[in-house]
Design a protein around this motif. Structure first.
Motif, mmCIF file in Angstrom:
data_model
loop_
_atom_site.group_PDB
_atom_site.id
_atom_site.type_symbol
_atom_site.label_atom_id
_atom_site.label_comp_id
_atom_site.label_asym_id
_atom_site.label_seq_id
_atom_site.Cartn_x
_atom_site.Cartn_y
_atom_site.Cartn_z
ATOM 1 N N TRP A 115 0.859 -1.187 0.000
ATOM 2 C CA TRP A 115 0.000 0.000 0.000
ATOM 3 C C TRP A 115 0.893 1.235 0.000
ATOM 4 C CZ3 TRP A 115 -2.807 1.891 5.010
ATOM 5 C CH2 TRP A 115 -3.734 2.901 4.698
ATOM 6 N N PHE A 116 0.776 2.047 -1.052
ATOM 7 C CA PHE A 116 1.604 3.240 -1.218
ATOM 8 C C PHE A 116 0.739 4.495 -1.081
ATOM 9 C CE2 PHE A 116 3.486 -0.174 -3.629
ATOM 10 C CZ PHE A 116 4.853 -0.009 -3.565
ATOM 11 N N PHE A 117 1.189 5.457 -0.300
ATOM 12 C CA PHE A 117 0.562 6.776 -0.245
ATOM 13 C C PHE A 117 1.572 7.746 0.371
ATOM 14 C CE2 PHE A 117 -0.546 4.497 3.586
ATOM 15 C CZ PHE A 117 -0.346 5.412 4.607
ATOM 16 N N HIS A 118 1.360 9.052 0.144
ATOM 17 C CA HIS A 118 2.351 10.029 0.608
ATOM 18 C C HIS A 118 2.393 10.119 2.130
ATOM 19 C CE1 HIS A 118 5.043 13.399 0.585
ATOM 20 N NE2 HIS A 118 4.177 14.151 1.260
ATOM 21 N N GLY A 119 1.226 10.297 2.765
ATOM 22 C CA GLY A 119 1.186 10.312 4.222
ATOM 23 C C GLY A 119 0.650 11.586 4.840
ATOM 24 N N ASP A 120 0.420 12.637 4.049
ATOM 25 C CA ASP A 120 -0.071 13.895 4.615
ATOM 26 C C ASP A 120 -1.483 13.784 5.164
ATOM 27 O OD1 ASP A 120 -1.771 15.366 2.028
ATOM 28 O OD2 ASP A 120 -0.388 13.732 1.603
ATOM 29 N N VAL A 121 -2.212 12.725 4.770
ATOM 30 C CA VAL A 121 -3.572 12.520 5.280
ATOM 31 C C VAL A 121 -3.575 12.352 6.794
ATOM 32 C CG1 VAL A 121 -3.546 10.001 5.016
ATOM 33 C CG2 VAL A 121 -5.722 11.230 4.884
ATOM 34 N N PHE A 122 -2.439 11.937 7.371
ATOM 35 C CA PHE A 122 -2.346 11.761 8.824
ATOM 36 C C PHE A 122 -1.921 13.029 9.552
ATOM 37 C CE2 PHE A 122 -0.989 7.187 7.708
ATOM 38 C CZ PHE A 122 -2.324 6.793 7.594
ATOM 39 N N ASP A 188 -0.885 0.451 11.859
ATOM 40 C CA ASP A 188 -2.151 -0.088 12.375
ATOM 41 C C ASP A 188 -3.191 -0.192 11.267
ATOM 42 O OD1 ASP A 188 -1.127 -0.362 14.900
ATOM 43 O OD2 ASP A 188 -2.110 1.413 15.741
ATOM 44 N N LEU A 189 -3.269 0.836 10.427
ATOM 45 C CA LEU A 189 -4.216 0.813 9.304
ATOM 46 C C LEU A 189 -3.848 -0.253 8.277
ATOM 47 C CD1 LEU A 189 -4.949 4.586 8.623
ATOM 48 C CD2 LEU A 189 -6.626 2.827 9.176
ATOM 49 N N ALA A 190 -2.550 -0.400 8.035
ATOM 50 C CA ALA A 190 -2.096 -1.421 7.081
ATOM 51 C C ALA A 190 -2.455 -2.824 7.570
ATOM 52 C CB ALA A 190 -0.591 -1.299 6.872
ATOM 53 N N ILE A 191 -2.237 -3.083 8.842
ATOM 54 C CA ILE A 191 -2.572 -4.393 9.412
ATOM 55 C C ILE A 191 -4.079 -4.622 9.354
ATOM 56 C CG2 ILE A 191 -2.636 -5.711 11.576
ATOM 57 C CD1 ILE A 191 0.106 -4.369 12.247
ATOM 58 N N GLU A 192 -4.830 -3.594 9.708
ATOM 59 C CA GLU A 192 -6.294 -3.695 9.694
ATOM 60 C C GLU A 192 -6.833 -4.032 8.304
ATOM 61 O OE1 GLU A 192 -9.999 -0.610 10.313
ATOM 62 O OE2 GLU A 192 -8.222 -0.331 11.571
ATOM 63 N N ASN A 193 -6.170 -3.510 7.277
ATOM 64 C CA ASN A 193 -6.634 -3.729 5.899
ATOM 65 C C ASN A 193 -5.903 -4.859 5.177
ATOM 66 O OD1 ASN A 193 -8.664 -1.446 5.142
ATOM 67 N ND2 ASN A 193 -7.085 -0.428 6.349
ATOM 68 N N GLY A 194 -5.057 -5.580 5.892
ATOM 69 C CA GLY A 194 -4.409 -6.750 5.331
ATOM 70 C C GLY A 194 -3.266 -6.482 4.372
ATOM 71 N N TYR A 195 -2.564 -5.344 4.546
ATOM 72 C CA TYR A 195 -1.428 -5.041 3.682
ATOM 73 C C TYR A 195 -0.127 -5.545 4.322
ATOM 74 C CZ TYR A 195 -4.663 -1.916 1.267
ATOM 75 O OH TYR A 195 -5.728 -1.400 0.574
ATOM 76 N N ASP A 196 0.694 -6.185 3.508
ATOM 77 C CA ASP A 196 1.981 -6.694 4.000
ATOM 78 C C ASP A 196 3.034 -5.596 4.086
ATOM 79 O OD1 ASP A 196 1.431 -9.737 3.969
ATOM 80 O OD2 ASP A 196 0.806 -9.088 1.969
ATOM 81 N N TYR A 197 2.900 -4.584 3.218
ATOM 82 C CA TYR A 197 3.810 -3.446 3.227
ATOM 83 C C TYR A 197 3.001 -2.157 3.222
ATOM 84 C CZ TYR A 197 6.977 -6.995 1.174
ATOM 85 O OH TYR A 197 7.701 -8.127 0.914
ATOM 86 N N VAL A 198 3.466 -1.144 3.955
ATOM 87 C CA VAL A 198 2.904 0.197 3.849
ATOM 88 C C VAL A 198 4.075 1.134 3.540
ATOM 89 C CG1 VAL A 198 2.975 0.484 6.383
ATOM 90 C CG2 VAL A 198 1.594 2.038 4.974
ATOM 91 N N VAL A 199 3.968 1.853 2.416
ATOM 92 C CA VAL A 199 5.094 2.640 1.894
ATOM 93 C C VAL A 199 4.703 4.113 1.850
ATOM 94 C CG1 VAL A 199 6.772 2.850 0.033
ATOM 95 C CG2 VAL A 199 5.674 0.635 0.463
#
Length: 288
Positions: A115-122, A188-199
């Protein structure tokens, strides 16, 4: 002949083209050394927030030209929008040849989901007080300018370079907490949504770590930046690694090897020119 490293995926973020802090020549050295199947630009590539017509040097234009060359030669270029280039979000899901613009991306990598995203949403400061975030961006750019002058003096007297912003980030408890909170929310969001990687990008902190909670586990990856850390992420042979320019650079590759002899106007023309359709070219040829 220089042999380029073939890699499956390269991820860069937080380049901030158009600002004094951007180290475009370092990035060009890196881009000239690789041949990726996919190039993921994970936000804040062009700093539209702080864009100034009077400052966009040749090396910055050369980065754009190099990215376009990748696309022209078959590399899939995926531009994920960030906060400093948020104006591009109006073009989300646009595809032009091998270039696409998206807000987020999910890829299947050898049976694992990334799962790839920039991160400013947080980033609450950006969501609730954009003017304050922009002011902080200008302050950061000014700090980088002071740091460059400091390092120029240190180089002259033979002393080791120093990063003011890194020192401030590492010493201010609020900044350390912000980074930890960012990583925790993302994983936490990556685990909740079943992603092995969060980038991610955004926080200018290159990192690769495994996180686990009672619901599962994931690997957090951050590509860092090209203002202070000069880092990227690479995926090859089912593995991720952090590329660090200061440690891994290949001195055989020069910053703008293919572009150094081009005049500025020629470089601008190479970026902005649009090829005519083949039918038009045939018509022109027949008239001649």
């Amino acid at each position: 002949m220089k042999i380029k490293r073939k890699i499956e995926i390269a991820v860069i973020s937080d380049v901030h083209l158009g600002t004094y802090g951007c180290h475009a020549r370092h990035l060009l050295t890196y881009l000239n050394s690789i041949e990726p199947k996919k190039l993921i630009l994970n936000g804040d590539i062009v700093d539209i927030w702080q864009f100034k017509k009077r400052y966009f040097p040749k090396s910055h234009l050369s980065v754009i030209k190099k990215i376009m060359d990748f696309a022209a030669n078959g590399t899939e270029v995926i531009y994920i929008t960030g906060n400093h280039d948020e104006m591009l979000r109006k073009f989300t899901d646009t595809e032009i040849g091998n270039v696409s613009i998206v807000n987020k991306l999910v890829l299947d990598l050898d049976g694992k989901r990334a799962w790839f995203f920039h991160g400013d949403v947080f980033d609450i400061s950006i969501q609730n007080a954009k003017w304050l975030a922009k002011l902080g961006g200008w302050g950061y750019d000014f700090l980088i300018l002071i740091n460059q002058l400091t390092n120029w003096i240190l180089d002259k007297i033979g002393k080791e370079r120093y990063s003011l912003s890194k020192k401030i980030k590492n010493s201010v408890k609020g900044a350390v907490k912000y980074i930890n909170d960012f990583e925790n929310v993302a994983t936490d969001l990556a685990i909740e949504n079943g992603y092995d990687y969060v980038v991610c990008g955004h926080i200018h902190q290159p990192k690769m770590l495994k996180k686990e909670n009672k619901h599962g586990k994931t690997t957090y990856l951050n590509s860092g930046d090209w203002v202070e850390n000069f880092t990227a992420l690479e995926y090859q042979f089912k593995r991720w690694k952090i590329y660090n320019y200061n440690e891994d650079k290949m001195s055989a590759f020069y910053a703008d090897e293919e572009l150094k002899d081009m005049e500025l106007q020629d470089l601008i023309a190479a970026i902005t020119i649009v090829d005519r359709p083949k039918s038009d070219k045939k018509k022109k040829k027949s008239k001649d």
